[in-house]
Write a protein that holds these residues in place. Structure first.
Motif, PDB file in Angstrom:
ATOM      1  N   GLN A 170       4.659   0.841  -2.878  1.00 56.32           N
ATOM      2  CA  GLN A 170       4.484   2.271  -3.151  1.00 56.32           C
ATOM      3  C   GLN A 170       3.326   2.481  -4.127  1.00 56.32           C
ATOM      4  N   THR A 171       3.227   1.647  -5.139  1.00 56.17           N
ATOM      5  CA  THR A 171       2.129   1.743  -6.103  1.00 56.17           C
ATOM      6  C   THR A 171       0.779   1.539  -5.414  1.00 56.17           C
ATOM      7  N   LEU A 172       0.715   0.574  -4.507  1.00 60.56           N
ATOM      8  CA  LEU A 172      -0.526   0.333  -3.770  1.00 60.56           C
ATOM      9  C   LEU A 172      -0.913   1.546  -2.926  1.00 60.56           C
ATOM     10  N   ARG A 173       0.092   2.230  -2.388  1.00 55.24           N
ATOM     11  CA  ARG A 173      -0.185   3.453  -1.619  1.00 55.24           C
ATOM     12  C   ARG A 173      -0.657   4.574  -2.524  1.00 55.24           C
ATOM     13  N   ILE A 174       0.038   4.780  -3.629  1.00 53.89           N
ATOM     14  CA  ILE A 174      -0.250   5.898  -4.533  1.00 53.89           C
ATOM     15  C   ILE A 174      -1.652   5.785  -5.138  1.00 53.89           C
ATOM     16  N   ASN A 175      -2.016   4.584  -5.582  1.00 54.83           N
ATOM     17  CA  ASN A 175      -3.326   4.450  -6.221  1.00 54.83           C
ATOM     18  C   ASN A 175      -4.461   4.251  -5.212  1.00 54.83           C
ATOM     19  N   GLY A 176      -4.145   4.282  -3.913  1.00 54.44           N
ATOM     20  CA  GLY A 176      -5.168   4.229  -2.880  1.00 54.44           C
ATOM     21  C   GLY A 176      -5.674   2.837  -2.560  1.00 54.44           C
ATOM     22  N   THR A 177      -5.031   1.821  -3.103  1.00 54.50           N
ATOM     23  CA  THR A 177      -5.441   0.449  -2.828  1.00 54.50           C
ATOM     24  C   THR A 177      -5.196   0.078  -1.371  1.00 54.50           C
ATOM     25  N   LEU A 178      -4.112   0.586  -0.831  1.00 55.53           N
ATOM     26  CA  LEU A 178      -3.737   0.276   0.544  1.00 55.53           C
ATOM     27  C   LEU A 178      -3.521   1.578   1.307  1.00 55.53           C
ATOM     28  N   THR A 179      -4.341   1.793   2.329  1.00 55.95           N
ATOM     29  CA  THR A 179      -4.203   3.013   3.129  1.00 55.95           C
ATOM     30  C   THR A 179      -3.089   2.839   4.143  1.00 55.95           C
ATOM     31  N   TYR A 180      -2.561   3.958   4.612  1.00 55.02           N
ATOM     32  CA  TYR A 180      -1.452   3.937   5.558  1.00 55.02           C
ATOM     33  C   TYR A 180      -1.515   5.169   6.436  1.00 55.02           C
ATOM     34  N   SER A 181      -0.761   5.119   7.505  1.00 47.43           N
ATOM     35  CA  SER A 181      -0.588   6.273   8.391  1.00 47.43           C
ATOM     36  C   SER A 181       0.897   6.498   8.564  1.00 47.43           C
ATOM     37  N   LYS A 182       1.275   7.750   8.597  1.00 45.99           N
ATOM     38  CA  LYS A 182       2.679   8.080   8.760  1.00 45.99           C
ATOM     39  C   LYS A 182       2.891   8.668  10.153  1.00 45.99           C
ATOM     40  N   VAL A 183       3.761   8.050  10.915  1.00 43.30           N
ATOM     41  CA  VAL A 183       4.102   8.523  12.256  1.00 43.30           C
ATOM     42  C   VAL A 183       5.595   8.780  12.250  1.00 43.30           C
ATOM     43  N   GLY A 184       5.948  10.035  12.420  1.00 44.73           N
ATOM     44  CA  GLY A 184       7.356  10.387  12.270  1.00 44.73           C
ATOM     45  C   GLY A 184       7.753  10.131  10.834  1.00 44.73           C
ATOM     46  N   GLY A 185       8.769   9.329  10.627  1.00 49.34           N
ATOM     47  CA  GLY A 185       9.176   8.975   9.272  1.00 49.34           C
ATOM     48  C   GLY A 185       8.784   7.562   8.894  1.00 49.34           C
ATOM     49  N   THR A 186       7.979   6.912   9.701  1.00 52.00           N
ATOM     50  CA  THR A 186       7.638   5.511   9.479  1.00 52.00           C
ATOM     51  C   THR A 186       6.200   5.370   9.005  1.00 52.00           C
ATOM     52  N   LEU A 187       6.012   4.537   7.988  1.00 55.30           N
ATOM     53  CA  LEU A 187       4.679   4.259   7.470  1.00 55.30           C
ATOM     54  C   LEU A 187       4.118   3.018   8.157  1.00 55.30           C
ATOM     55  N   TYR A 188       2.869   3.092   8.566  1.00 52.15           N
ATOM     56  CA  TYR A 188       2.191   1.971   9.206  1.00 52.15           C
ATOM     57  C   TYR A 188       0.929   1.636   8.425  1.00 52.15           C
ATOM     58  N   TYR A 189       0.649   0.333   8.337  1.00 53.34           N
ATOM     59  CA  TYR A 189      -0.507  -0.162   7.601  1.00 53.34           C
ATOM     60  C   TYR A 189      -1.384  -0.966   8.554  1.00 53.34           C
ATOM     61  N   ASN A 190      -2.690  -0.762   8.466  1.00 58.81           N
ATOM     62  CA  ASN A 190      -3.628  -1.475   9.314  1.00 58.81           C
ATOM     63  C   ASN A 190      -3.775  -2.903   8.795  1.00 58.81           C
ATOM     64  N   TYR A 191      -3.618  -3.876   9.677  1.00 61.00           N
ATOM     65  CA  TYR A 191      -3.690  -5.281   9.274  1.00 61.00           C
ATOM     66  C   TYR A 191      -5.048  -5.621   8.662  1.00 61.00           C
ATOM     67  N   LYS A 192      -6.107  -5.018   9.150  1.00 58.83           N
ATOM     68  CA  LYS A 192      -7.441  -5.300   8.612  1.00 58.83           C
ATOM     69  C   LYS A 192      -7.558  -4.861   7.160  1.00 58.83           C
ATOM     70  N   ASP A 193      -6.899  -3.740   6.812  1.00 58.52           N
ATOM     71  CA  ASP A 193      -6.892  -3.286   5.422  1.00 58.52           C
ATOM     72  C   ASP A 193      -6.149  -4.283   4.527  1.00 58.52           C
ATOM     73  N   ILE A 194      -5.084  -4.850   5.051  1.00 58.61           N
ATOM     74  CA  ILE A 194      -4.323  -5.841   4.284  1.00 58.61           C
ATOM     75  C   ILE A 194      -5.161  -7.103   4.099  1.00 58.61           C
ATOM     76  N   GLU A 195      -5.880  -7.512   5.140  1.00 58.08           N
ATOM     77  CA  GLU A 195      -6.772  -8.670   5.023  1.00 58.08           C
ATOM     78  C   GLU A 195      -7.826  -8.442   3.942  1.00 58.08           C
ATOM     79  N   LYS A 196      -8.403  -7.234   3.906  1.00 54.79           N
ATOM     80  CA  LYS A 196      -9.405  -6.911   2.893  1.00 54.79           C
ATOM     81  C   LYS A 196      -8.800  -7.019   1.498  1.00 54.79           C
ATOM     82  N   LEU A 197      -7.576  -6.512   1.356  1.00 58.19           N
ATOM     83  CA  LEU A 197      -6.878  -6.571   0.067  1.00 58.19           C
ATOM     84  C   LEU A 197      -6.669  -8.014  -0.349  1.00 58.19           C
ATOM     85  N   LEU A 198      -6.266  -8.858   0.574  1.00 60.68           N
ATOM     86  CA  LEU A 198      -6.033 -10.265   0.254  1.00 60.68           C
ATOM     87  C   LEU A 198      -7.336 -10.990  -0.089  1.00 60.68           C
ATOM     88  N   ASN A 199      -8.409 -10.623   0.573  1.00 58.12           N
ATOM     89  CA  ASN A 199      -9.691 -11.284   0.314  1.00 58.12           C
ATOM     90  C   ASN A 199     -10.302 -10.878  -1.019  1.00 58.12           C
TER      91      ASN A 199
END
Length: 85
Positions: A54-83
Motif C-alpha cells: 500500500q505504501t508503494l502505491r501511495i507514494n507512487g513507487t509502484l503503479t497499478y490499475s484497478k479493474v472492478g475491485g481488484t488491483l493489478y500491477y504491471n510485471y515490467k514495473d515490478i522488474e524496474k523496481l527490483l532493478n
C-alpha cells in the motif's frame, strides 16, 4: 480418387501425438511470465506485507490499475523496481 484406410493404430498414434503437442503448449505457457499480477502475487514475489505494498502505491513507487475491485500491477514495473534496488 484414392481411398485411404485409417486403422486403430493410426488413430492411436494420432492421439498420442496430439496429447504430446498439447502438453508442450501447456509447459510453454507455464514458463511465460504473466503481464499483470494481482496484489497477492506481488506481495509473494517481493516478499512484502500488504501495508508495504500500500505504501508503494501511495507514494507512487509502484503503479497499478484497478479493474472492478481488484488491483493489478504491471510485471515490467515490478522488474524496474527490483532493478533500482
Amino acid at each position: 480418387m484414392s481411398v485411404s484406410i485409417i486403422t486403430k493404430e493410426d488413430l492411436q498414434e494420432f492421439k498420442t501425438e496430439l496429447l504430446e503437442d498439447i502438453r508442450n503448449l501447456f509447459q510453454f505457457r507455464s514458463t511465460e511470465q504473466k503481464l499483470w499480477l494481482k496484489s497477492s502475487e506481488v506481495k509473494e514475489l517481493l516478499n512484502i506485507s500488504a501495508g508495504t505494498l500500500q505504501t508503494l502505491r501511495i507514494n507512487g513507487t509502484l503503479t497499478y490499475s484497478k479493474v472492478g475491485g481488484t488491483l493489478y500491477y504491471n510485471y515490467k514495473d515490478i522488474e524496474k523496481l527490483l532493478n533500482k534496488t
